[in-house]
Design an enzyme around this catalytic site. Sequence first.
Site, mmCIF file in Angstrom:
data_model
loop_
_atom_site.group_PDB
_atom_site.id
_atom_site.type_symbol
_atom_site.label_atom_id
_atom_site.label_comp_id
_atom_site.label_asym_id
_atom_site.label_seq_id
_atom_site.Cartn_x
_atom_site.Cartn_y
_atom_site.Cartn_z
ATOM 1 N N PHE A 190 39.857 30.058 -57.237
ATOM 2 C CA PHE A 190 41.016 30.938 -57.404
ATOM 3 C C PHE A 190 40.649 31.992 -58.432
ATOM 4 C CE2 PHE A 190 44.866 32.562 -59.265
ATOM 5 C CZ PHE A 190 45.637 32.831 -58.148
ATOM 6 N N LYS A 208 43.801 36.390 -69.394
ATOM 7 C CA LYS A 208 44.844 35.490 -69.874
ATOM 8 C C LYS A 208 44.952 35.457 -71.398
ATOM 9 C CE LYS A 208 44.916 32.656 -65.685
ATOM 10 N NZ LYS A 208 46.064 33.337 -65.081
ATOM 11 N N ASP A 223 33.519 32.693 -63.967
ATOM 12 C CA ASP A 223 34.920 33.109 -64.056
ATOM 13 C C ASP A 223 35.585 32.257 -65.138
ATOM 14 O OD1 ASP A 223 37.606 33.639 -63.791
ATOM 15 O OD2 ASP A 223 37.692 33.298 -61.633
#
Length: 417
Positions: free
Chosen positions: A145, A259, A230
């Site tokens: 994801f 984030k 990632d």
Amino acid sequence: MVPTASPTSSARDLEQRHGARNYHPLPVTLVRGEGVFLWDDQGRRYLDMMSAYSAVSFGHSHPTLVQVLTEQAGRLAVTSRAFHTDRLGPFLARLCRDTGMERALPMNTGAEAVETALKAARKWGYKIKGVPEGQARIVVAEGNFAGRTTTIVGFSSEAQYRDGFGPFAPGFVSVPYGDIAALERALTPETVAFLVEPIQGEAGIVVPPPGYLRAARELCTRHNVLLICDEVQTGLGRTGRVLACQHEGVVPDGLTLGKALGGGLLPVSAFCAREEVMGVFRPGDHGSTFGGNPLGAAVGLAALELLEREGLCERALHLGERLMSGLRALRHPALQQVRGRGLLVGVEIDPAFAHARTVCEALLHEGVLSKDTHDTVVRFAPPLTVSAGQIDEAVQAFGRALAAVEAGQRRPGRKAA
């Protein structure tokens, strides 16, 4: 005619009436946050065990970050990259120092950082490795994801993420996560990069076998393929190190951050890489109106400094062990597995017992906020500022939530979930 809201309409009613139905939130309306706590519109306090998918790693409204945000917003917020600013350089320097990379390209969201990495990898493949134009291949892992853009969902293995959004960009090859032999078979002379999460977050907090990332590093080096990690969700202390790949001593060729980089206050992301990889970009190749803005740079720099000053990596490592030990000690038959690293923990719920959302709803009634993923996993990823006592409270509340679900299933006339 545009409908108008009546004075008595609740915020939740308005959201449901006028918003797209692309989310299914838990039934709570939040109005305030401070540290590890959130309050709803009824004044009830909750312990946040999700921290906005790791975006709120420093806690809600951290006073240091709020002060930096406020002062910078009052001085200079956005200029675009058409001009230099006094905030961007120090932010990039600290980012490179903390990640071990030589250059950084600032963006806003995690998906933008990943898109930047994909563009860099392809151009590196054509300009440096010598892959014929249009033939670059990027290997990804099943269960990945990396965001919601059409390119990214195109290499997702989740059917819903792809449904109705094609056609998709070619050039991606998917292999089973954690399977190093499958990765080796997938590498060809046209392969330019392997994009991988050190721990898969949205897939259900999936931890690969020990040595997987190190073996991937060795394979990529041998085949002249870029290893791109990632770290949007796993980076900046979440797993107990600044980067999750550091647990295996791995230095990637590039990595993505997001984030937590925005301190839980605004979107800040970056693609960081070694010189050879980032050197393929020239003025005009890539950019962002808001990427690298003074406001985001100031907050990002303050967040990185805070991570070190408050010892949050070490804190996550220690408290993560306490959290997983506590969850395992519950020994409830519905708990199939407790897995994770640091303060990124997933609890696999036996589907014969209940849907994970049902458990999260019961947890909500116990004053703890979390969210399920993939129907069977409850996440535990609190702000890194959480205390040992609060970890214990969350574990106890989870035990009560399981008991409440079990009791509800035993009511007369009600079948088990």
